[in-house]
Design a protein around this motif. Structure first.
Motif, mmCIF file in Angstrom:
data_model
loop_
_atom_site.group_PDB
_atom_site.id
_atom_site.type_symbol
_atom_site.label_atom_id
_atom_site.label_comp_id
_atom_site.label_asym_id
_atom_site.label_seq_id
_atom_site.Cartn_x
_atom_site.Cartn_y
_atom_site.Cartn_z
ATOM 1 N N UNK A 1 7.708 11.220 0.400
ATOM 2 C CA UNK A 1 7.324 12.480 1.121
ATOM 3 C C UNK A 1 8.429 13.447 0.617
ATOM 4 N N UNK A 2 7.336 14.689 0.778
ATOM 5 C CA UNK A 2 8.887 15.805 -0.030
ATOM 6 C C UNK A 2 9.394 16.469 0.736
ATOM 7 N N UNK B 1 11.788 9.295 -0.142
ATOM 8 C CA UNK B 1 12.459 11.127 -0.099
ATOM 9 C C UNK B 1 12.024 11.759 -1.187
ATOM 10 N N UNK B 2 11.085 12.299 -1.620
ATOM 11 C CA UNK B 2 11.243 12.675 -3.389
ATOM 12 C C UNK B 2 11.683 13.871 -3.424
ATOM 13 N N UNK B 3 11.826 14.603 -4.272
ATOM 14 C CA UNK B 3 13.225 15.940 -4.234
ATOM 15 C C UNK B 3 13.645 16.166 -3.766
ATOM 16 N N UNK B 4 14.708 14.834 -3.401
ATOM 17 C CA UNK B 4 15.053 15.105 -2.602
ATOM 18 C C UNK B 4 16.993 15.957 -2.680
ATOM 19 N N UNK B 5 17.920 16.866 -2.340
ATOM 20 C CA UNK B 5 18.914 17.386 -2.103
ATOM 21 C C UNK B 5 19.613 17.309 -1.335
ATOM 22 N N UNK B 6 20.827 16.211 -1.311
ATOM 23 C CA UNK B 6 21.494 16.156 -0.482
ATOM 24 C C UNK B 6 22.381 17.388 -0.179
ATOM 25 N N UNK C 1 15.108 10.272 -3.082
ATOM 26 C CA UNK C 1 14.411 9.650 -4.703
ATOM 27 C C UNK C 1 14.886 10.514 -5.335
ATOM 28 N N UNK C 2 15.657 10.590 -6.397
ATOM 29 C CA UNK C 2 15.294 12.412 -7.061
ATOM 30 C C UNK C 2 13.965 12.779 -7.856
ATOM 31 N N UNK D 1 1.112 -1.065 -0.062
ATOM 32 C CA UNK D 1 -0.177 0.443 0.258
ATOM 33 C C UNK D 1 0.899 1.112 -0.368
ATOM 34 N N UNK D 2 0.250 2.442 -0.260
ATOM 35 C CA UNK D 2 0.740 3.951 -0.427
ATOM 36 C C UNK D 2 0.485 5.086 -0.280
ATOM 37 N N UNK D 3 0.847 4.979 1.517
ATOM 38 C CA UNK D 3 0.269 6.347 2.436
ATOM 39 C C UNK D 3 0.951 7.221 2.168
ATOM 40 N N UNK D 4 -0.104 8.297 2.767
ATOM 41 C CA UNK D 4 1.021 9.679 3.025
ATOM 42 C C UNK D 4 -0.486 10.544 4.036
ATOM 43 N N UNK D 5 -0.341 10.887 5.280
ATOM 44 C CA UNK D 5 -1.690 11.993 5.685
ATOM 45 C C UNK D 5 -1.901 13.225 4.851
ATOM 46 N N UNK D 6 -0.497 13.440 3.955
ATOM 47 C CA UNK D 6 -0.376 14.694 3.210
ATOM 48 C C UNK D 6 -0.989 14.642 1.605
ATOM 49 N N UNK D 7 -1.109 15.605 0.874
ATOM 50 C CA UNK D 7 -1.467 14.829 -0.388
ATOM 51 C C UNK D 7 -0.279 15.476 -1.546
ATOM 52 N N UNK D 8 0.101 15.186 -2.349
ATOM 53 C CA UNK D 8 0.958 15.879 -3.299
ATOM 54 C C UNK D 8 2.195 15.048 -3.501
ATOM 55 N N UNK D 9 2.607 14.625 -2.856
ATOM 56 C CA UNK D 9 4.283 13.659 -2.480
ATOM 57 C C UNK D 9 4.769 12.695 -3.293
ATOM 58 N N UNK D 10 4.097 12.120 -4.415
ATOM 59 C CA UNK D 10 4.617 11.489 -5.126
ATOM 60 C C UNK D 10 3.766 10.013 -5.081
ATOM 61 N N UNK D 11 2.915 10.279 -3.973
ATOM 62 C CA UNK D 11 2.444 8.677 -3.775
ATOM 63 C C UNK D 11 1.811 7.926 -4.655
ATOM 64 N N UNK D 12 0.642 8.215 -5.602
ATOM 65 C CA UNK D 12 0.019 8.397 -6.722
ATOM 66 C C UNK D 12 1.288 7.562 -7.491
ATOM 67 N N UNK D 13 2.273 8.511 -8.021
ATOM 68 C CA UNK D 13 3.638 9.182 -9.212
ATOM 69 C C UNK D 13 4.031 7.708 -8.945
ATOM 70 N N UNK D 14 5.132 7.065 -7.762
ATOM 71 C CA UNK D 14 5.129 5.442 -7.467
ATOM 72 C C UNK D 14 5.016 4.461 -7.607
#
Length: 217
Positions: free
Chosen positions: A109-110, A143-148, A173-174, A6-19
């Motif tokens: 998450x973003x 972690x999406x849009x992750x910049x180390x 994640x990139x 399952x793909x879950x998150x309290x918050x939308x727009x963080x790439x859940x459905x995309x992944x």
């Protein structure tokens, strides 16, 4: 045995459905029998699947526990390798039930939106459900849009590592740039496709996907 992810998150727009959709498409292309079950009222995953014609991949939706159980029963009886479940929020009884039947939970998450609170709330829900069901719910934090090199991103990851208790694994994640064209169906192209394959490879290396473990045998 059919794996339930399952793909879950309290918050939308963080790439859940995309992944979910890129994982479904790539696994199906590799020969896995994949069922997408969309429990989100927006039905974005279902819409993507209906416009994407890939062998070995089917789709459906469920709005309650009975519907989800039926989908899982069908997938199991027809020897599907994996059921991928898209969810709405995490604060509903149905979402709690989705967690309870899952073998693996993907929590994206973003870091670009400093989304620490949403992750912590979702983790608390997962831990509460695990205790109620008396089972271990393996959870991957992505972690999406992750910049180390970004201090805030690094601080968020460090906070989550301290929160983890041995089964929460965090991947950087990139960026999600390049995925917008997927809304009409199909897999992304260019760098977005490369990023998707890297995400799949990480899951394979850490043996989170039973289909590939069985293939090796």
């Amino acid at each position: 045995m059919t794996q339930i992810i399952s793909f879950v998150q309290e918050k939308g727009g963080v790439g859940k459905t995309t992944l979910l959709t890129v994982l479904a498409g790539l696994m199906a292309n590799d020969g896995a029998k994949v069922l997408i079950c969309d429990t989100d009222p927006q039905k974005n995953a279902l819409s993507w699947a209906e416009n994407t014609h890939i062998l070995n991949m089917q789709q459906g939706s469920a709005s309650d526990e009975k519907g989800l159980d039926n989908a899982i029963d069908i997938a199991t009886s027809q020897q599907y390798d994996v059921v991928l479940i898209d969810t709405a929020g995490i604060n509903t009884a149905f979402s709690q039930y989705v967690l309870s039947v899952s073998n693996l939970v993907v929590l994206p998450f973003d870091t670009g939106q400093y989304d620490l609170n949403g992750v912590l709330v979702t983790l608390d829900r997962i831990e509460w459900t695990a205790k109620m069901c008396q089972k271990l719910i393996r959870t991957i934090l992505v972690a999406n849009r992750y910049n180390p090199r970004h201090k805030v991103s690094k601080n968020i990851l460090e906070s989550l590592k301290q929160k983890g208790d041995g089964y929460n694994i965090i991947y950087g994640c990139p960026y999600l740039t390049g995925f917008k064209q997927m809304t009409g169906g199909g897999l992304p192209k260019g760098n977005a496709l490369k990023a998707s394959k890297q995400f799949l490879a990480v899951l394979q290396v850490h043996k989170h996907l039973k289909f590939y473990e069985n293939e090796e045998k």
